[in-house]
Design an enzyme around this catalytic site. Structure first.
Site, mmCIF file in Angstrom:
data_model
loop_
_atom_site.group_PDB
_atom_site.id
_atom_site.type_symbol
_atom_site.label_atom_id
_atom_site.label_comp_id
_atom_site.label_asym_id
_atom_site.label_seq_id
_atom_site.Cartn_x
_atom_site.Cartn_y
_atom_site.Cartn_z
ATOM 1 N N ASP A 60 5.434 -4.904 16.394
ATOM 2 C CA ASP A 60 5.590 -4.660 14.956
ATOM 3 C C ASP A 60 4.819 -3.409 14.531
ATOM 4 O OD1 ASP A 60 6.129 -5.795 12.032
ATOM 5 O OD2 ASP A 60 3.997 -5.328 12.136
ATOM 6 N N GLU A 74 4.924 -16.024 13.029
ATOM 7 C CA GLU A 74 6.129 -16.756 13.391
ATOM 8 C C GLU A 74 5.799 -17.795 14.465
ATOM 9 O OE1 GLU A 74 8.953 -16.332 11.885
ATOM 10 O OE2 GLU A 74 8.432 -14.539 10.733
ATOM 11 N N ILE A 97 0.858 -1.188 0.000
ATOM 12 C CA ILE A 97 0.000 0.000 0.000
ATOM 13 C C ILE A 97 0.894 1.239 0.000
ATOM 14 C CG2 ILE A 97 -1.879 1.193 1.182
ATOM 15 C CD1 ILE A 97 -2.430 -1.456 2.662
ATOM 16 N N GLY A 117 2.941 -10.102 2.375
ATOM 17 C CA GLY A 117 3.130 -11.015 1.253
ATOM 18 C C GLY A 117 4.245 -10.567 0.337
ATOM 19 N N LYS A 125 6.016 0.573 12.971
ATOM 20 C CA LYS A 125 5.433 1.192 11.778
ATOM 21 C C LYS A 125 4.755 2.509 12.122
ATOM 22 C CE LYS A 125 4.658 -3.375 9.737
ATOM 23 N NZ LYS A 125 3.660 -4.415 9.432
#
Length: 432
Positions: free
Chosen positions: A212, A201, A148, A313, A216
């Protein structure tokens, strides 16, 4: 070879003479997808020349041209000042040794493209200064929300606005788990399925605890809110305490539950958090399913802007990486967005959903209401589903918008009630 020339002159020259030579460090899911796009689509001005990975022999694929150099050790590439590559694509991830590789490449005058959100969150400013000092560029459009174009959108499309709030779904693993729980799956099997599919994971802590997403969010805060915030200063709450009953109550409130990363300026101070929240079904954030990511920015002039798509992905992330490479080849450069160090808190004034588990007895609701009243917090609704045993009874209280600190004090007092069987679950509610 000589260092990469500053500004757009080097890139423009390469487009008229020879393409930019690209070395990929890390040939995993994203690295192999980047290579495939470079080979199959052959974007103008770019040539894949090096692939670097440990035990590279097991990574070799027949669709990569014979002209590409396969290398086991990054040292052999970096020691030669880049070994004939103009641009280093770092896709190994983590702080080290990836950080050292990026520093050495930038110090040698190379440009670097990376998807490494942790490295950019913790050391982005330092690395940008290093790139500028040696005539190269550092691009990281793939570091947040995968494919994105959130970062390019903030740097270019929204640079003229004054963004006041940014909130979104920044972790595909948590979104997969929570959207499956919304469909009736318990947390443990939803996590197991995410691990089976490669979304999570073996140790999912980085995702489910919010670490995580906070890395970001810190990057987005620097670009959107012009605030430099250390990731560890952003408060996180895990999704692991959310249960099936919470989704049932959320549905009764015309909401669902998502892990939301949120930052905004409130009355002159900066607040940020990553936590599971109740999201109205009418909100775009409720529409995100599976590993999709979504970011909503609210600008002073432009209002709300929504970015949505596949946030994880190999192929989606590779598209963002290659887009950065194409920009370099065509001579474009990042817009320098000024930012300043900022302290961040958690003081927001929002509604809350509070789920209790009690051994039923008279006076519980009165006690809760009394503790809330001491902090001038108004009850909004009380929800109790039938069919649960009285010695283990879940029920929910929602409260009107209140300060986070006031509710925290009330919950400390409520937590002393002998009828409580576990700590209350407090979820913020996004307002419609």
């Amino acid at each position: 070879m000589p260092s990469l020339a500053p500004a757009a002159s080097r890139s423009a020259a390469s487009s008229s003479s020879r393409p930019l030579r690209v070395a990929i460090l890390g040939f995993g899911t994203v690295g192999s997808s980047v290579a495939r796009i470079l080979v199959e689509s052959a974007p103008a001005g770019l040539e894949l020349t090096h692939i670097v990975n440990r035990n590279v022999a097991r990574k070799r694929v027949d669709w990569v041209p014979d002209s590409v150099n396969w290398i086991d050790d990054p040292e052999s590439l970096l020691a030669a000042g880049g070994g004939g590559a103009d641009v280093i694509v770092e896709l190994a991830g983590g702080l080290e040794p990836a950080g050292e590789w990026v520093r050495r490449a930038l110090a040698a005058g190379k440009s670097v493209v990376t998807a490494n959100k942790k490295l950019i969150a913790f050391h982005g400013l330092e690395l940008e200064a290093l790139a500028a000092a040696h005539g190269g560029h550092l691009l990281y459009g793939a570091a947040v929300a995968g494919g994105i174009p959130v970062i390019p959108g903030l740097e270019h499309g929204l640079a003229g606005d004054r963004v006041e709030r940014i909130e979104g779904i920044l972790n595909g693993t948590c979104n997969f788990i929570l959207s499956n729980m919304e469909m009736g799956v318990d947390y443990a099997p939803a996590l197991a399925e995410a691990q089976r599919l490669g979304y999570a994971e073996a140790d999912p802590t980085e995702d489910v605890a919010g670490y995580d997403a906070r890395a970001k969010l810190s990057i987005l805060m620097r670009l959107a809110l012009r605030a430099q915030v250390h990731p560890e200063d952003i408060q996180t709450c895990p999704i692991t305490d959310v249960t099936a009953i919470d989704f049932s109550y959320a549905k009764d409130l015309n909401c669902t539950i998502r892990q939301i990363a949120r930052a905004e300026r409130v009355e002159g101070h900066l607040a940020a958090t990553v936590r599971p929240m109740l999201v109205p079904l009418s909100s775009p954030l409720a529409w995100s399913r599976g590993t999709e990511n979504m970011v909503v920015t609210t600008g002073h002039y432009g209002g709300d802007v929504v970015f949505s798509g596949h946030g994880a992905g190999g192929h989606p992330t590779a598209v963002a990486v290659v887009s950065d490479l194409v920009g370099l080849a065509q001579g474009s450069c990042r817009i320098a967005i000024p930012s300043t160090p900022a302290k961040v808190g958690t003081e927001l004034e929002v509604p809350h959903y509070i789920r209790f588990l009690v051994s039923d007895r008279p006076g519980i609701v009165a006690g809760i209401a009394g503790s809330l009243a001491k902090e001038n917090i108004n009850l909004n609704a009380i929800l109790q589903k039938p069919g649960f045993p009285l010695d283990r009874l879940p029920f929910v209280v929602t409260v009107e918008p209140c300060r986070t600190s006031a509710l925290k004090r009330a919950l400390v007092e409520i937590g002393q009630m002998p009828a409580l069987l576990e700590r209350p679950l407090d979820l913020q509610m996004l307002e419609k």
